[in-house]
Design a protein around this motif. Sequence first.
Motif, PDB file in Angstrom:
ATOM      1  N   SER A  48       3.617  60.910 118.763  1.00 41.86           N
ATOM      2  CA  SER A  48       4.783  60.737 117.977  1.00 41.86           C
ATOM      3  C   SER A  48       5.522  59.753 118.626  1.00 41.86           C
ATOM      4  CB  SER A  48       5.587  61.893 117.579  1.00 41.86           C
ATOM      5  OG  SER A  48       6.285  62.437 118.707  1.00 41.86           O
ATOM      6  N   TYR A  54       2.470  60.949 113.037  1.00 44.48           N
ATOM      7  CA  TYR A  54       2.817  62.508 112.841  1.00 44.48           C
ATOM      8  C   TYR A  54       3.766  62.525 111.886  1.00 44.48           C
ATOM      9  CZ  TYR A  54       4.336  67.284 114.228  1.00 44.48           C
ATOM     10  OH  TYR A  54       4.845  68.380 114.284  1.00 44.48           O
ATOM     11  N   ALA A  55       4.967  61.874 111.623  1.00 45.33           N
ATOM     12  CA  ALA A  55       6.150  62.219 110.943  1.00 45.33           C
ATOM     13  C   ALA A  55       5.358  61.792 109.383  1.00 45.33           C
ATOM     14  CB  ALA A  55       6.904  60.949 110.795  1.00 45.33           C
ATOM     15  N   ASP A  77       1.445  67.686 117.072  1.00 41.77           N
ATOM     16  CA  ASP A  77       1.817  66.195 117.829  1.00 41.77           C
ATOM     17  C   ASP A  77       1.200  66.437 119.120  1.00 41.77           C
ATOM     18  OD1 ASP A  77       2.770  64.088 118.983  1.00 41.77           O
ATOM     19  OD2 ASP A  77       4.862  64.674 118.876  1.00 41.77           O
TER      20      ASP A  77
END
Length: 245
Positions: A48, A54-55, A77
Amino acid sequence: AARCSAFYDRLRAGETCTTSQVSPGDFAEAFKAHAKKGEAVLGLIFSSALSGTYASACMARDMVLEEYPDAVIELVDTLSASAGEGMVVYDALLRRDAGMPIEENAVYTKAHLQEYAHWFTVDDLHFLKRGGRVSAATAVLGTMLSIKPVMHVDDEGRLVKVGTARGRSASLKALVDHMAETALDPAEQIVFISHGDCEADAQKVADDVKIRLGVKTVLLGNVGPVIGAHSGPGTVALFFLGSRR
């Protein structure tokens, strides 16, 4: 391999390449396909600190859970990149095949992320300059003096410069020196090495870890276009399990 070589040839010729993260919609489509079948998902996602991927995955998970509230979608993550992330995936697959449940596998993976050491060097500083990793002045001066950066991915998944070496051979040796300092039982682990269309240099590092550290198994692979667009041809990266990153 041939396609990667062609990609790096284009970079060498002066072409530029841009990259983009996986969209929430793409993640949601993949998660939903498994949710419909009642299959659990373990997503091991690119650091991330280096990307918003990842978001995007978290957003997609929440979207799918609204429609399939009983779905099991575990996201990690990895704080890792390239074949370093590949090592995380490889080890998780071994645990899955040994019967470890998804939820337990996710917890175990998170608990051991700081053991995945990433060390690498590049041959051409100008590619790091394009990505804002080094200044223009550093790139020009470093190229003139044949200064090669030695970098790693830190505890928070960030790409950081930790030193320099004078010349290509010294920078490759520095990677193995760092492994010698922190590797956990090197003779009994599988070491990953990736390269940006410079297999001979990667093989040199592989031979060095075998001779110096007794490593028995090394997996060599290419740095793909997504990472290679930012690191450039001539990148050599060494990944192993260590007492710290």
